[in-house]
Scaffold this motif. Structure first.
Motif, PDB file in Angstrom:
ATOM      1  N   TRP A 124     -12.225  19.412  -9.287  1.00  0.00           N
ATOM      2  CA  TRP A 124     -11.883  18.846  -7.982  1.00  0.00           C
ATOM      3  C   TRP A 124     -12.610  17.522  -7.731  1.00  0.00           C
ATOM      4  CZ3 TRP A 124      -7.599  20.218  -6.168  1.00  0.00           C
ATOM      5  CH2 TRP A 124      -7.153  21.544  -6.248  1.00  0.00           C
ATOM      6  N   ASP A 125     -13.778  17.330  -8.343  1.00  0.00           N
ATOM      7  CA  ASP A 125     -14.462  16.038  -8.243  1.00  0.00           C
ATOM      8  C   ASP A 125     -13.616  14.940  -8.877  1.00  0.00           C
ATOM      9  OD1 ASP A 125     -16.606  17.180  -6.947  1.00  0.00           O
ATOM     10  OD2 ASP A 125     -17.830  17.399  -8.754  1.00  0.00           O
ATOM     11  N   TRP A 126     -13.013  15.240 -10.024  1.00  0.00           N
ATOM     12  CA  TRP A 126     -12.141  14.250 -10.662  1.00  0.00           C
ATOM     13  C   TRP A 126     -10.851  14.072  -9.872  1.00  0.00           C
ATOM     14  CZ3 TRP A 126     -13.659  10.685 -13.798  1.00  0.00           C
ATOM     15  CH2 TRP A 126     -14.791  10.889 -14.579  1.00  0.00           C
ATOM     16  N   ALA A 127     -10.421  15.120  -9.176  1.00  0.00           N
ATOM     17  CA  ALA A 127      -9.262  14.966  -8.294  1.00  0.00           C
ATOM     18  C   ALA A 127      -9.583  13.991  -7.167  1.00  0.00           C
ATOM     19  CB  ALA A 127      -8.852  16.323  -7.726  1.00  0.00           C
ATOM     20  N   LEU A 128     -10.796  14.069  -6.623  1.00  0.00           N
ATOM     21  CA  LEU A 128     -11.213  13.109  -5.599  1.00  0.00           C
ATOM     22  C   LEU A 128     -11.283  11.701  -6.171  1.00  0.00           C
ATOM     23  CD1 LEU A 128     -13.961  15.194  -3.765  1.00  0.00           C
ATOM     24  CD2 LEU A 128     -11.795  14.400  -2.802  1.00  0.00           C
ATOM     25  N   PHE A 129     -11.707  11.594  -7.434  1.00  0.00           N
ATOM     26  CA  PHE A 129     -11.718  10.283  -8.091  1.00  0.00           C
ATOM     27  C   PHE A 129     -10.308   9.706  -8.164  1.00  0.00           C
ATOM     28  CE2 PHE A 129     -10.873   8.061 -12.091  1.00  0.00           C
ATOM     29  CZ  PHE A 129     -11.694   6.945 -11.944  1.00  0.00           C
ATOM     30  N   VAL A 130      -9.355  10.512  -8.615  1.00  0.00           N
ATOM     31  CA  VAL A 130      -7.966  10.060  -8.703  1.00  0.00           C
ATOM     32  C   VAL A 130      -7.429   9.710  -7.316  1.00  0.00           C
ATOM     33  CG1 VAL A 130      -5.608  10.793  -9.255  1.00  0.00           C
ATOM     34  CG2 VAL A 130      -7.484  11.342 -10.812  1.00  0.00           C
ATOM     35  N   GLY A 131      -7.746  10.556  -6.326  1.00  0.00           N
ATOM     36  CA  GLY A 131      -7.278  10.318  -4.965  1.00  0.00           C
ATOM     37  C   GLY A 131      -7.836   9.054  -4.339  1.00  0.00           C
ATOM     38  N   GLY A 132      -8.955   8.562  -4.874  1.00  0.00           N
ATOM     39  CA  GLY A 132      -9.518   7.313  -4.376  1.00  0.00           C
ATOM     40  C   GLY A 132      -9.127   6.112  -5.202  1.00  0.00           C
ATOM     41  N   ALA A 133      -9.183   6.244  -6.531  1.00  0.00           N
ATOM     42  CA  ALA A 133      -8.969   5.086  -7.412  1.00  0.00           C
ATOM     43  C   ALA A 133      -7.505   4.687  -7.517  1.00  0.00           C
ATOM     44  CB  ALA A 133      -9.534   5.395  -8.798  1.00  0.00           C
ATOM     45  N   VAL A 134      -6.607   5.666  -7.617  1.00  0.00           N
ATOM     46  CA  VAL A 134      -5.188   5.337  -7.819  1.00  0.00           C
ATOM     47  C   VAL A 134      -4.594   4.566  -6.634  1.00  0.00           C
ATOM     48  CG1 VAL A 134      -2.872   6.344  -8.072  1.00  0.00           C
ATOM     49  CG2 VAL A 134      -4.763   7.151  -9.504  1.00  0.00           C
ATOM     50  N   PRO A 135      -4.747   5.043  -5.375  1.00  0.00           N
ATOM     51  CA  PRO A 135      -4.213   4.240  -4.271  1.00  0.00           C
ATOM     52  C   PRO A 135      -4.868   2.857  -4.169  1.00  0.00           C
ATOM     53  CG  PRO A 135      -4.685   6.474  -3.540  1.00  0.00           C
ATOM     54  CD  PRO A 135      -5.301   6.320  -4.900  1.00  0.00           C
ATOM     55  N   ALA A 136      -6.187   2.798  -4.381  1.00  0.00           N
ATOM     56  CA  ALA A 136      -6.875   1.507  -4.291  1.00  0.00           C
ATOM     57  C   ALA A 136      -6.311   0.510  -5.300  1.00  0.00           C
ATOM     58  CB  ALA A 136      -8.377   1.703  -4.520  1.00  0.00           C
ATOM     59  N   LEU A 137      -6.010   0.981  -6.508  1.00  0.00           N
ATOM     60  CA  LEU A 137      -5.444   0.112  -7.538  1.00  0.00           C
ATOM     61  C   LEU A 137      -4.004  -0.268  -7.217  1.00  0.00           C
ATOM     62  CD1 LEU A 137      -5.677  -1.177 -10.417  1.00  0.00           C
ATOM     63  CD2 LEU A 137      -4.786   0.994 -11.288  1.00  0.00           C
ATOM     64  N   LEU A 138      -3.174   0.720  -6.865  1.00  0.00           N
ATOM     65  CA  LEU A 138      -1.745   0.458  -6.685  1.00  0.00           C
ATOM     66  C   LEU A 138      -1.445  -0.338  -5.422  1.00  0.00           C
ATOM     67  CD1 LEU A 138      -0.056   3.766  -7.918  1.00  0.00           C
ATOM     68  CD2 LEU A 138      -0.366   1.594  -9.114  1.00  0.00           C
ATOM     69  N   PHE A 139      -2.254  -0.209  -4.387  1.00  0.00           N
ATOM     70  CA  PHE A 139      -2.057  -1.061  -3.208  1.00  0.00           C
ATOM     71  C   PHE A 139      -2.226  -2.529  -3.591  1.00  0.00           C
ATOM     72  CE2 PHE A 139      -3.286   2.682  -0.341  1.00  0.00           C
ATOM     73  CZ  PHE A 139      -1.980   2.893   0.043  1.00  0.00           C
ATOM     74  N   GLY A 140      -3.228  -2.822  -4.421  1.00  0.00           N
ATOM     75  CA  GLY A 140      -3.419  -4.190  -4.879  1.00  0.00           C
ATOM     76  C   GLY A 140      -2.289  -4.659  -5.766  1.00  0.00           C
TER      77      GLY A 140
END
Length: 386
Positions: A124-140
């Motif tokens: 679940w820690d890595w799920a939180l990583f994905v939930g933070g990193a993926v939107p931050a990258l794709l919004f840009g």
């Protein structure tokens, strides 16, 4: 005189263009540090207790912060219907990836500490990583594609057609300049998350956050500068030609648009907008200096200034364009021809004037109540925590 005619249609369009920018910036300033903390989680926290400290710095506020995302989507739907139609159909797979990541995040928050098993919590820690990193990258990446232009056109009855295959709607977005914009977005929010952890955590978690945040800030600085140079010499801009009708019907096909020149020509036409990139560069430099010096409140404020400047620089540089078309430039959506009606914008403005102060007041009250650091004793002692 009819009440809504008290404000000219042209002025209402500019107001709602500005409000859309305010909502997007508000989302980045609030939910941005939530995503930054999630993306930093596997690196700044090495023990289960440290990870719980990091998670609980954002645990009480992340749901409220997402209100800005909902408001931004609602504003696009209600104030700029053609933008909503084109962007949500053309960026469908990218939007799906973002929403999947954002859905994964609350599940991870709620389920992570339900079991004491180390593998369960690590997953679940890595799920939180994905939930933070993926939107931050794709919004840009999305912002980068908006600057490059999107392959769509409008038919005579204003039906939008996206020129590309189903899978190309995602892979086609991953162009080099757009990926650079994605890196800037991710690094910017990592720096913001680190500034938040520096303020809300203590000990090893805060110290590691400051180190990673410094690196992220330098990457954001270099990437933002590189994007500016690329925009000046490697990206073709758009411009409106002929007579520009600012209070006419909302039909993009009535406007004449051509490609040519540089987006940065806007700085010659409106020199005052240079304040936005100055805020971006200066905010990053001061935030990095604050992270290195161990300052807390001021560092978070400088990070917020950087984010405000970077996002505002995109909107001010492109004005009056909202979504350019690479297939048929005259199908490009602008402030002057892709809004809702005069009456709709006025009614929405009245509602915003009533409810926005309430949202801001409630948000300020929540942060005041939750002010203070999260300690290891807070997450290991009795009481509720993630």
């Amino acid at each position: 005189m009819i009440l809504h005619e008290l404000i000219d249609f042209e002025i209402l369009r500019v107001i709602w263009w500005a409000l859309l920018g305010v909502l997007l910036i508000g989302f980045a300033l609030t939910d941005g540090f939530d995503m930054g903390v999630g993306a930093l989680l596997p690196f700044v926290a090495r023990t289960d207790t440290e990870r719980r400290v990091a998670i609980n710095t954002v645990g009480p506020v992340w749901e409220g912060n997402q209100v800005w995302f909902i408001l931004g989507g609602g504003a696009i739907f209600a104030a700029w219907p053609p933008l909503y139609a084109v962007s949500f159909s053309g960026f469908y797979l990218a939007m799906f990836a973002v929403l999947a990541a954002l859905i994964l995040r609350p599940v991870a928050f709620k389920y992570r500490s339900k079991r004491a098993d180390a593998r369960w919590r690590r997953g679940w820690d890595w799920a939180l990583f994905v939930g933070g990193a993926v939107p931050a990258l794709l919004f840009g990446v999305a912002v980068g594609n908006v600057l490059l232009g999107v392959p769509f056109y409008l038919t005579e009855d204003l039906f939008s057609v996206y020129d590309g295959s189903f899978y190309g709607k995602f892979l086609g977005l991953l162009r080099p300049f757009a990926l650079l914009a994605g890196v800037v977005s991710l690094a910017m929010l990592l720096m913001h998350g680190a500034a938040w952890l520096s303020l809300k955590a203590e000990g090893a978690v805060a110290a590691r956050a400051r180190r990673y945040g410094t690196v992220a800030g330098l990457v954001a600085l270099a990437g933002y500068a590189a994007a500016g140079v690329w925009l000046a010499f490697g990206v073709e801009g758009y411009r409106m030609v002929g007579e520009v009708v600012r209070d006419g019907p909302s039909n993009p096909l009535f406007s004449e648009v051509e490609r040519g020149g540089s987006w940065l020509a806007a700085y010659a036409e409106r020199p005052w907008i240079v304040v936005a990139p100055v805020m971006g560069f200066l905010g990053i430099l001061l935030a990095v200096a604050g992270l290195r010096a161990g300052r807390e409140v001021s560092t978070l404020l400088w990070s917020k200034m950087a984010i405000t400047g970077i996002i505002a620089s995109v909107g001010l540089t492109m004005f009056p364009f909202i979504l350019p078309s690479t297939v048929n430039p005259s199908s490009s959506l602008t402030v002057w021809d892709s809004s809702s009606s005069h009456l709709t914008l006025f009614v929405m403005l009245v509602a915003t004037a009533i409810f926005m102060p309430l949202i801001l007041a409630y948000t300020a009250w929540v942060y005041k109540v939750l002010w203070g650091k999260v300690t290891e004793e807070d997450v290991t002692g009795p009481g509720h925590s993630y």
